[in-house]
Design a protein around this motif. Structure first.
Motif, short mmCIF file in Angstrom:
data_model
loop_
_atom_site.label_atom_id
_atom_site.label_comp_id
_atom_site.label_asym_id
_atom_site.label_seq_id
_atom_site.Cartn_x
_atom_site.Cartn_y
_atom_site.Cartn_z
N GLU A 152 -3.08 11.46 7.77
CA GLU A 152 -3.85 10.90 6.54
C GLU A 152 -4.56 9.60 6.98
O GLU A 152 -5.79 9.25 6.63
CB GLU A 152 -3.07 10.74 5.57
CG GLU A 152 -2.71 11.75 4.90
CD GLU A 152 -1.41 11.51 3.63
OE1 GLU A 152 -1.78 11.96 2.58
OE2 GLU A 152 -0.45 10.63 3.75
N TYR A 153 -3.80 8.76 7.92
CA TYR A 153 -4.38 7.60 8.43
C TYR A 153 -5.68 8.05 9.20
O TYR A 153 -6.69 7.37 9.52
CB TYR A 153 -3.56 6.83 9.25
CG TYR A 153 -3.16 5.47 8.29
CD1 TYR A 153 -3.66 4.67 7.83
CD2 TYR A 153 -1.44 5.61 8.26
CE1 TYR A 153 -3.25 3.83 7.06
CE2 TYR A 153 -0.97 4.63 7.46
CZ TYR A 153 -1.60 3.64 6.90
OH TYR A 153 -1.09 2.48 6.18
N MET A 190 -8.57 9.05 7.17
CA MET A 190 -9.12 7.90 6.32
C MET A 190 -9.98 7.06 7.11
O MET A 190 -11.22 6.73 6.95
CB MET A 190 -7.81 6.76 5.99
CG MET A 190 -8.18 5.83 5.01
SD MET A 190 -7.00 4.87 5.08
CE MET A 190 -8.01 3.38 5.52
N LEU A 214 0.73 -1.27 0.12
CA LEU A 214 -0.02 -0.05 0.08
C LEU A 214 0.88 1.17 -0.07
O LEU A 214 2.00 1.16 0.45
CB LEU A 214 -0.88 -0.07 1.27
CG LEU A 214 -1.91 -1.07 1.24
CD1 LEU A 214 -2.69 -1.01 2.82
CD2 LEU A 214 -2.87 -1.11 0.28
N ALA A 215 0.23 2.41 -0.36
CA ALA A 215 1.09 3.50 -0.36
C ALA A 215 1.19 4.01 1.02
O ALA A 215 0.35 3.69 1.86
CB ALA A 215 0.19 4.68 -1.06
N LEU A 233 1.13 6.12 4.13
CA LEU A 233 0.58 7.61 4.40
C LEU A 233 1.06 7.95 5.65
O LEU A 233 1.61 7.31 6.53
CB LEU A 233 -0.92 6.97 4.58
CG LEU A 233 -1.85 6.55 3.44
CD1 LEU A 233 -3.30 6.38 3.94
CD2 LEU A 233 -1.53 7.56 2.34
#
Lengths: 137, 165
Positions: free
Chosen positions: A31-32, A35, A24-25, A27
């Motif tokens: 950002e997590y 999300m 996965l990218a 983060l």
């Protein structure tokens, strides 16, 4: 193949997240958090926009590069397991993670409910579990 | 297995077409005499969506969900240029998503056990939307789709899909 595990508390706050692969990218922790909050909100709406009467929230989200499985406990805690798109189900892993959560987080007298999980024993056991699962296939 | 409904959103997040193959969820005030195979179409003001709330409100919620998920997925995606969000499933329905490069969004709700409808949605775009909406000189840009030919062909196409009961 399990890429990551996230745990979201009943208010939509991210209380645990861990990557296990490079699938996965990357983060930032901010950002997590965003999300997790987004997922929590969307999860609530998905049960409202059901064309047929009562529906649960989102259980599986499919994309062409990964799948997100969401397991919600009766107390409203959500376990998100991000896997390969080829993964058919995560019944066993999600149950095992829930057991670890019950044993090492909820039974820990120093843990404040709803707060981020910073417990080494839980972390180590999750890592061990995921290593086993990813090695098995 | 069955197909519940289909929303088409334009690039300005407006719902330009809505078709439902089931009755609205909540029991209506007056007893309905319609048969189960009944079709509701159109995006007129005051139209009722699939959940029983007004279509306008419902379309906003649906758009909000797919928009948020699309952003969430593209953020997590390590491989740039992949298609991204395909579908999600709850215990009662499955939502399939397809977006064209021009920003047109097709959203279809089906039974949770349905296979991927991605190809069907792509076909719907290239063989029905492009043929009867894009190539129609009378179609107002960004207006709702009120085209009989488009509706009839959409009906025929969806009813011919393998999952339609």
């Amino acid at each position: 193949m399990l890429h990551a595990i996230l745990i979201i508390n009943k208010a939509g706050g991210l209380i645990y997240n861990r990557d296990f692969t490079e699938g996965l990218a990357k983060l930032t922790s901010n950002e997590y958090l965003v999300m997790a909050g987004t997922f929590h909100g969307v999860h609530a709406i998905t049960s409202r926009i059901s064309p047929v009467s009562p529906s649960s929230g989102m259980e599986v989200l499919e994309t062409d590069t990964f799948k997100i499985f969401c397991f919600q406990t009766l107390t409203g805690v959500k376990f998100l397991l991000i896997t390969d798109p080829s993964q058919a189900n995560v019944d066993v892993p999600s149950r095992r993670v829930y057991e670890l959560y019950a044993d090492f987080v909820m039974k820990n007298p120093f843990y404040n409910p709803e707060m981020p999980i910073r417990i080494d024993l839980f972390d180590a056991n999750v890592q061990k579990l995921v290593r086993q699962l990813n090695a098995a296939g | 297995m069955t197909i519940y409904n289909l929303y088409i959103f334009d690039r300005h997040c407006k719902c330009v077409s809505f078709t439902s193959w089931t009755k609205p969820r909540t029991t209506a005030t007056s007893p309905e005499s319609s048969s189960p195979g009944d079709v509701t179409q159109g995006t007129a003001k005051g139209a009722i969506g699939a959940t029983g709330m007004s279509l306008e409100e419902e379309a906003k919620l649906v758009y909000g969900v797919v928009f948020s998920l699309r952003n969430l997925v593209s953020k997590l995606n390590a491989k740039p240029g992949s298609e991204g969000f395909i579908s999600y499933r709850t215990n009662a329905y499955k939502l399939h998503y397809f977006e064209t490069p021009t920003g047109l969004k097709f959203v279809m709700n089906t039974d949770p056990h349905m296979d991927s409808m991605r190809d069907a949605l792509r076909m719907m775009y290239s063989h029905i939307y492009v043929e009867y909406v894009t190539k129609n000189p009378l179609q107002r840009l960004d207006g709702p789709i009120e085209n009989e030919l488009f509706r009839n062909n959409l009906q025929k196409f969806v009813r011919s899909l393998p999952g339609f009961e």
